[in-house]
Enzyme design. Sequence first.
Site, PDB file in Angstrom:
ATOM      1  N   ASP A 286      -6.770   2.632  -8.925  1.00  0.00           N
ATOM      2  CA  ASP A 286      -6.668   2.623  -7.461  1.00  0.00           C
ATOM      3  C   ASP A 286      -7.415   3.795  -6.841  1.00  0.00           C
ATOM      4  OD1 ASP A 286      -5.966   2.139  -4.865  1.00  0.00           O
ATOM      5  OD2 ASP A 286      -3.924   2.892  -5.062  1.00  0.00           O
TER       6      ASP A 286
ATOM      7  N   ASP B 132     -10.898   1.121   0.530  1.00  0.00           N
ATOM      8  CA  ASP B 132      -9.567   0.845  -0.010  1.00  0.00           C
ATOM      9  C   ASP B 132      -9.616  -0.288  -1.012  1.00  0.00           C
ATOM     10  OD1 ASP B 132      -6.914   0.610  -0.508  1.00  0.00           O
ATOM     11  OD2 ASP B 132      -6.354  -0.092   1.476  1.00  0.00           O
TER      12      ASP B 132
END
Length: 467
Positions: A343, A124
Site C-alpha cells: 500500500d 492512492d
Amino acid sequence: MERNISLVSLLCFIIFNGCLVLEADAVKSQRSEKLKLIHRHSPELGHNPETTLGPPKNSEERLKQLVQSDKARLHAIKRRLGVVGKANDRVEFPFRSAADLGFGQYFVSLRMGTPAHTFTLLVDTGSCLTWLKCRYTCIDCSAAWYGRRFFSANESSSFKSIPCSSQECKTMDKASTLPNCPHPNAPCYYDYSYLDGLNVAGSYFNETVKFRFSNGRKKGLEMTMGCTDGLNNPKRFQEVDGILALGLDPLSFAVKAAHEFGGKFSFCLDNHWIVKSESSYLVFGKEDQVPNMQFTDLLTEESKMTSLYPIKVTGISINGTMLDIPSYVWDMTDKGAGGMIVDSGTTVTHLVEQAFDKVIAAFEPSLSMYNKTKGNLDYCFNAPPAEIFDESIIPRVAIHFEGGAKLEPAVDGYIFDDSKGVKCLGFVRVAWPEMNIMGNLLMQNHLWEFDLANKKVGFAPSKCMLD
C-alpha cells in the site's frame, strides 16, 4: 482510514471510493504513458504559510504527522477485485513525494480540461474514485475552498456532467451514489463518509485528461471522476487538489489505464528522507527492461474483499535468520484477518502482534546498548546523532514472498529519526485479527510494477531517476 459505508482505508488522510473510466476507443500507441511522481519535499508543490499543512518544524513533528496519517489505514478494504489488461502501449506521468506538506504519500501532476490546467493529486493505491476540488453546482463555492486552485467545470468546453437518469450513473458505487434525481438532467451525485469524520460530496462527470506518450506525442482521453464541491474539512486539502485513484478495482484509474496500455503500471518511490528536485514516473504500460526484477503473485482469487494489493508473505528474516512467526499470520481470510497488503498510501509498515513481537525481539540484542524511550512509534530508543551513529549494528530485515521473491529494504526504510537523540523502529503493532500493511517507506528506493493482466507484483532496487 476507512469509509463508514464499506470499511475503506485512507491514503494519507483519506481513501476515496468511486470509479474512473477510460474511453474504449483510446489511442493505441506503441509507447507508454507516464505521470511525474512528485516528492513530498519537492519545492514544486509550494507552501502557503497561512495553511496548517506546512513543512514539519523538526524530525519529531515530521514522524508524528506520518504516524497520524497512517492510523486510518489499519483495516482491509472490503471491495471486490477484477482486472483485465491488453495492448502494449506505454504512457508516463511525473511522480514525486511531498513530505514538506506533512503528507506520507506521493503526488502526480495531471493536466485536464479544455483549456487544460494542471492539478496536483495524491496517488492512492487503495481507492477507485479520482476526484478534484471542483466548482460546478455549488451556489457559493468561494467560502468552501481553501488553497491555490480548484477545477472550474463551467470554464472547460470538454466538461460533461453525468445525468442522474443515465445508465452510467446507475453503474457508479451504489453505496455512495445518491438516489435523488429531481429531473432527468440533474447531476449524478455522490456522498462519501469516512471513519475519521471526513465527508466528501459532489457529482460525477466526464472530462478530458491529457496524456503524454514517451515518444513526446500527446493525447486527450475522456475519463470519469468526481467533482467535489463539498468537503467538511477543506483545510486538509489546502495544498493539494484531489486524489488519483489506483486501487485494484475494475473501475479505477489504474485498472482502466492499464487495460489500455499493456495491462500494467509501475512507479518508483524515491527516498522520503532526502530532499531533491529530481522526479520519477508513474508509468502505464510496459516498463523498460529492469535488471533483478522479482515477482510474486497478487492474491486476487484468495481475497475478494479489498481494492488494495494483497500478496503472500512466507516470512520475515533478520540478518538471514527466518523468524518463528506463525504461518497463519500471512494467510488472508475472507473476513480481512491476516495476509499482507502492498500500500503506497500507508507510510509506516504495520505488523500484527504475532509478527511485530518477533521482529522487536530480534532487534533488541543489537540495540541493548541504548535505552528504550517514548516516541511516536511503538519501539524507540536513545541514540547518538546521525553523524556518529553506527548504522552497521542495525540488523538487516528481509521480507520473503511466495515464489522466492525477497525484499531487502535499506536501513532508513525501518529506522527513523523521531526527535533529537531518539530513533524508532519503523513498524507499528496492530492487534490480531488485523491485516499486515507494507508501507511506502519500506518500499522506497525500489521500482514497483503491478502487472494486472498476469496478477503479479514485481520490484527491483532503483535510484528512481528520470530518463
